[in-house]
Design a protein around this motif. Structure first.
Motif, PDB file in Angstrom:
ATOM      1  N   PRO A  77       0.830  -1.212   0.000  1.00 33.62           N
ATOM      2  CA  PRO A  77       0.000   0.000   0.000  1.00 33.62           C
ATOM      3  C   PRO A  77       0.864   1.261   0.000  1.00 33.62           C
ATOM      4  CG  PRO A  77      -0.672  -1.532   1.730  1.00 33.62           C
ATOM      5  CD  PRO A  77       0.631  -2.022   1.204  1.00 33.62           C
ATOM      6  N   SER A  78       0.436   2.254  -0.776  1.00 36.33           N
ATOM      7  CA  SER A  78       1.160   3.522  -0.873  1.00 36.33           C
ATOM      8  C   SER A  78       0.168   4.615  -1.247  1.00 36.33           C
ATOM      9  CB  SER A  78       2.239   3.440  -1.953  1.00 36.33           C
ATOM     10  OG  SER A  78       1.636   3.392  -3.240  1.00 36.33           O
ATOM     11  N   MET A  79       0.668   5.830  -1.395  1.00 33.90           N
ATOM     12  CA  MET A  79      -0.199   6.936  -1.821  1.00 33.90           C
ATOM     13  C   MET A  79      -0.868   6.646  -3.158  1.00 33.90           C
ATOM     14  SD  MET A  79       2.524   9.850  -3.117  1.00 33.90           S
ATOM     15  CE  MET A  79       3.840   9.618  -1.932  1.00 33.90           C
ATOM     16  N   LEU A  80      -0.245   5.803  -3.976  1.00 35.23           N
ATOM     17  CA  LEU A  80      -0.793   5.490  -5.296  1.00 35.23           C
ATOM     18  C   LEU A  80      -1.985   4.549  -5.215  1.00 35.23           C
ATOM     19  CD1 LEU A  80      -0.091   6.078  -8.321  1.00 35.23           C
ATOM     20  CD2 LEU A  80       1.132   3.900  -8.324  1.00 35.23           C
ATOM     21  N   SER A  81      -2.069   3.754  -4.137  1.00 32.91           N
ATOM     22  CA  SER A  81      -3.092   2.703  -4.066  1.00 32.91           C
ATOM     23  C   SER A  81      -4.029   2.865  -2.869  1.00 32.91           C
ATOM     24  CB  SER A  81      -2.423   1.322  -4.014  1.00 32.91           C
ATOM     25  OG  SER A  81      -1.554   1.236  -2.894  1.00 32.91           O
ATOM     26  N   LEU A  82      -4.068   4.070  -2.302  1.00 36.28           N
ATOM     27  CA  LEU A  82      -4.971   4.370  -1.187  1.00 36.28           C
ATOM     28  C   LEU A  82      -5.776   5.608  -1.516  1.00 36.28           C
ATOM     29  CD1 LEU A  82      -2.413   3.859   1.725  1.00 36.28           C
ATOM     30  CD2 LEU A  82      -4.352   2.352   1.202  1.00 36.28           C
TER      31      LEU A  82
END
Length: 390
Positions: A77-82
């Motif tokens: 999980p990262s800013m790209l997938s949250l």
């Protein structure tokens, strides 16, 4: 009528076609099935600009927070997938260095120095493959500098990036990813943790004040391969467009102020990231399509960027196009590219130096090339020639 029967153009669209030469097929879809079901994608493809904006702006209905999201499968999980509060929590610690003034003040002289360092050994040779001899190493140097990643080399970072991007692309295409991407990410994560352990002043160290170590590492991976991929593609695609259009190149040589327009127009015609994925969080209607909760909704940035309703004569490369900045190559909404200003600055300096230092720069006719890729699009190689000083 089945969904396949309702969208015959989508049913006839192959992923190979979208990777090789997508523009004719995307134009057909945009005109007749602007939201279309593609069995090969097992999801919807959105090709019209207004509908693409609707998807990217509405993170509640069209979310990235889904276990199928390809990047999260590789780096976590990262800013790209949250989305929502978690997205903000992951993104905020990384924002400060990427604001417009901070980018210019913090990176311009470094980019100029790295550009000259890379061009100096090439200059006397009269020929090079510029994607990997110039664009890639420049992008690696800048993103490594931006993060403050310590104790690694450009070649190592490029190898991590290649493996991670290949895994993400395989997952998007429905192919099982090999172990190389996971192994590369494990090495990157170890380098991030070592950098934080050393302390000092860096973006990674400051981000660790608000995020756990695995969260810093996953976001660093996203910024790293996003920054390398975006900028390597921007430089390579823009140079290819210019060298393919001598009339436009002559305009830019006569007026370097047109470089900004060149970059925006190249981004419009061939965005380095061709698509972004979302997942429907509820049943909804988008254009002609009734979308069910859980459906994959892929936005074609490539298709949206050639929408003739917004960009007249959309397949023409025009460095003086007045509305080229309406391109969506950096996405839109809450997931707009964090480092867009840095990528633009890097590409502008790179193009300016290339045109100044390599006289009569031109494509090598013995190595024809074209952008390729389903998810990330750029020429596999860009062989060029120039006149050596005598």
């Amino acid at each position: 009528m089945s969904v396949v029967e309702a969208f015959p153009l989508g049913a006839a669209t192959t992923l190979a076609e979208l990777a090789e030469d997508p523009h004719p097929r995307l134009a057909l879809l945009r005109a007749h099935e602007p939201v279309s079901w593609l069995p090969e994608l097992d999801g919807w493809l959105v090709t019209r600009r207004d509908l693409a904006l609707s998807v990217m702006r509405d993170a509640e209905t069209f979310t990235v927070d889904d276990p199928r999201f390809s990047t999260a499968q590789v780096v976590g999980p990262s800013m790209l997938s949250l989305d929502g509060e978690q997205h903000t929590r992951h993104r905020e610690p990384f924002t400060a260095p990427f604001r417009p003034r901070a980018v210019h003040d913090g990176f311009a002289s470094f980019i100029e120095g790295e550009t000259d360092r890379l061009l100096t050994p090439l200059e006397p040779t009269g020929a090079a493959e510029l994607r990997r001899a110039f664009a890639g190493p420049l992008a690696v140097a800048v993103v490594t500098q931006a993060l403050g990643l310590a104790g690694t080399t450009a070649d190592t970072v490029l190898s991590w990036y290649d493996a991670i991007v290949r895994s993400v692309s395989d997952i998007t295409a429905g192919v099982e990813a090999g172990q190389a991407g996971a192994a590369a990410y494990a090495e990157l994560r170890a380098a991030v943790e070592a950098t934080i352990a050393e302390g000092g002043a860096s973006l990674l160290v400051s981000a660790a004040d608000g995020l756990a170590l695995p969260e810093v590492a996953s976001n660093a991976a996203v910024l790293m391969f996003g920054g390398i991929e975006t900028t390597e593609a921007m430089i390579t695609n823009a140079l290819l467009h210019l060298l393919r259009h001598p009339d436009q190149l002559a305009l830019v040589r006569a007026d370097s102020g047109l470089l900004d327009g060149t970059i925006e127009e190249s981004l419009r015609l061939e965005p380095g990231a061709a698509v972004v994925d979302r997942y429907a969080s509820r049943d909804t209607v988008l254009g002609p399509a009734t979308i069910r909760k859980g459906d994959l909704v892929t936005v074609s940035l490539t298709g949206a960027n050639r929408d003739p309703a917004v960009f007249p004569d959309p397949d023409r490369f025009d460095v003086r196009r007045e509305n080229a900045r309406l391109q969506l190559a950096f996405a839109h909404g809450p997931h707009y590219c964090l480092a867009a200003h840095l990528a633009r600055l890097e590409t502008r300096i790179a193009l300016q130096r290339l045109l100044e230092r390599l006289p009569a720069l031109r494509l090598d006719p013995n190595h024809p090339t074209a952008p390729y890729g389903l998810v990330f699009r750029k020429p596999p190689a860009l062989h060029v020639l120039w006149d050596r000083a005598t």
